[in-house]
Design an enzyme around this catalytic site. Structure first.
Site, mmCIF file in Angstrom:
data_model
loop_
_atom_site.group_PDB
_atom_site.id
_atom_site.type_symbol
_atom_site.label_atom_id
_atom_site.label_comp_id
_atom_site.label_asym_id
_atom_site.label_seq_id
_atom_site.Cartn_x
_atom_site.Cartn_y
_atom_site.Cartn_z
ATOM 1 N N ARG A 117 0.495 -9.117 13.157
ATOM 2 C CA ARG A 117 -0.639 -7.516 12.578
ATOM 3 C C ARG A 117 -1.029 -7.921 11.797
ATOM 4 O O ARG A 117 -2.669 -7.501 11.549
ATOM 5 C CB ARG A 117 0.508 -6.760 12.344
ATOM 6 N N ARG A 165 11.373 -5.895 4.644
ATOM 7 C CA ARG A 165 11.613 -5.332 5.421
ATOM 8 C C ARG A 165 12.269 -4.429 6.420
ATOM 9 O O ARG A 165 13.029 -3.695 5.724
ATOM 10 C CB ARG A 165 10.419 -4.657 5.187
ATOM 11 N N ARG A 167 11.531 -3.614 8.871
ATOM 12 C CA ARG A 167 11.507 -2.623 10.079
ATOM 13 C C ARG A 167 11.756 -2.500 11.578
ATOM 14 O O ARG A 167 11.102 -3.927 11.703
ATOM 15 C CB ARG A 167 9.650 -1.564 9.511
ATOM 16 N N LYS A 174 1.211 -1.060 0.107
ATOM 17 C CA LYS A 174 -0.139 -0.015 0.269
ATOM 18 C C LYS A 174 0.862 1.252 -0.161
ATOM 19 O O LYS A 174 0.534 2.419 -0.599
ATOM 20 C CB LYS A 174 -0.574 0.294 1.379
ATOM 21 N N ARG A 198 -8.304 1.568 9.361
ATOM 22 C CA ARG A 198 -8.064 0.666 10.290
ATOM 23 C C ARG A 198 -8.950 0.248 10.436
ATOM 24 O O ARG A 198 -9.279 -1.962 10.781
ATOM 25 C CB ARG A 198 -7.205 0.523 11.333
HETATM 26 P P1 AMP Z 1 1.450 0.860 8.798
HETATM 27 O O1 AMP Z 1 2.784 1.332 8.139
HETATM 28 O O2 AMP Z 1 0.073 0.955 8.050
HETATM 29 O O3 AMP Z 1 1.598 -0.524 8.708
HETATM 30 O O4 AMP Z 1 1.099 0.883 10.474
HETATM 31 C C1 AMP Z 1 1.841 1.370 10.999
HETATM 32 C C2 AMP Z 1 1.373 0.791 12.777
HETATM 33 O O5 AMP Z 1 1.419 2.142 12.918
HETATM 34 C C3 AMP Z 1 0.229 0.289 12.230
HETATM 35 O O6 AMP Z 1 0.843 -1.616 13.122
HETATM 36 C C4 AMP Z 1 -0.440 0.838 14.018
HETATM 37 O O7 AMP Z 1 -0.157 0.311 15.039
HETATM 38 C C5 AMP Z 1 -0.665 2.234 13.924
HETATM 39 N N1 AMP Z 1 -1.316 2.638 12.822
HETATM 40 C C6 AMP Z 1 -1.373 3.196 11.554
HETATM 41 N N2 AMP Z 1 -1.951 3.284 11.102
HETATM 42 C C7 AMP Z 1 -2.865 2.939 12.088
HETATM 43 C C8 AMP Z 1 -5.088 3.503 11.816
HETATM 44 N N3 AMP Z 1 -5.583 3.756 11.130
HETATM 45 N N4 AMP Z 1 -5.556 2.991 13.322
HETATM 46 C C9 AMP Z 1 -4.272 2.654 14.116
HETATM 47 N N5 AMP Z 1 -3.484 1.931 14.633
HETATM 48 C C10 AMP Z 1 -2.522 2.720 13.168
#
Ligand code: AMP
Length: 193
Positions: A151, A138, A140, A16, A99
């Site tokens: 996740r 990745r 991270r 994404k 989310r």
């Molecule tokens: P991502 O980079 O989108 O994979 O997000 C990394 C982490 O940020 C996720 O595992 C959540 O802990 C937090 N996070 C990102 N977007 C959201 C969201 N919309 N709601 C809640 N937590 C989020």
């Protein structure tokens, strides 16, 4: 391009972020990744970042109120700047938000206030073993096997219900997220015409 208010939904590792970033550049859209914005807060050690860091490291979702505040302020800023006639992107692309259903409903209310309905929800689909491979490659901080499993589980339980939610509103289009970055980008482009 007619569609300029977009959501990207999909499991972690589906690509994404990569696709959203490139698409936003190509079409001059405001790209809002809640994950990136949260990571920036964590690096800057802000109060918000300190609150989010432990939750993110566990692979859980940070509070709805917190992410909603981030998204709301960015979208309101853009909308105000547009109505003042200032230059800048008129469309946006939300990546990693909403989310869960509560976030989707809060977003619907916000967008209705701003009079900016969603044009398209892009669902990026990929098999679990490929997701796992990509995430492990990745490197991270939250990309280790145990946290990744969690996740994916959080995605299935909390985020996947958005698929039915947006399908019912006839906004959802699925894209096969397997293949080269360019091939996937082309599939997404075709949905925007
Ligand atoms: P991502 O980079 O989108 O994979 O997000 C990394 C982490 O940020 C996720 O595992 C959540 O802990 C937090 N996070 C990102 N977007 C959201 C969201 N919309 N709601 C809640 N937590 C989020």
């Amino acid at each position: 391009m007619t569609k300029q208010r977009l959501l990207f939904v999909g499991p972690p590792g589906a690509g994404k972020g990569t696709q959203a970033q490139q698409l936003a550049l190509r079409h001059n859209l405001l790209h809002l990744s809640t994950g990136d914005l949260l990571r920036a807060e964590v690096s800057a050690a802000t109060e918000l970042g300190l609150e989010a860091a432990a939750v993110m490291a566990r692979g859980e979702l940070v509070s709805d109120a917190l992410v909603l505040a981030i998204v709301r302020s960015r979208l309101e800023q853009q909308s105000a700047s547009l109505s003042r006639g200032e230059p800048g992107p008129s469309g946006w692309l939300l990546d990693g938000f909403p989310r869960n259903l509560a976030q989707a409903e809060a977003l619907e209310a916000l967008l209705s206030d701003l009079d900016q309905p969603i044009d398209l929800v892009v669902l990026m689909e990929l098999d679990d073993d490929l997701l796992m491979q990509r995430l492990l490659g990745r490197g991270r901080a939250d990309d280790n096997t145990e946290v990744i499993r969690h996740r994916l589980e959080v995605y299935r339980q909390q985020t996947a219900p958005l698929i039915a939610y947006y399908r019912q509103r006839q906004l959802l289009q699925a894209v096969d997220a397997e293949g080269s970055i360019e091939a996937i980008a082309e599939r997404i482009e075709r949905l925007l015409a």
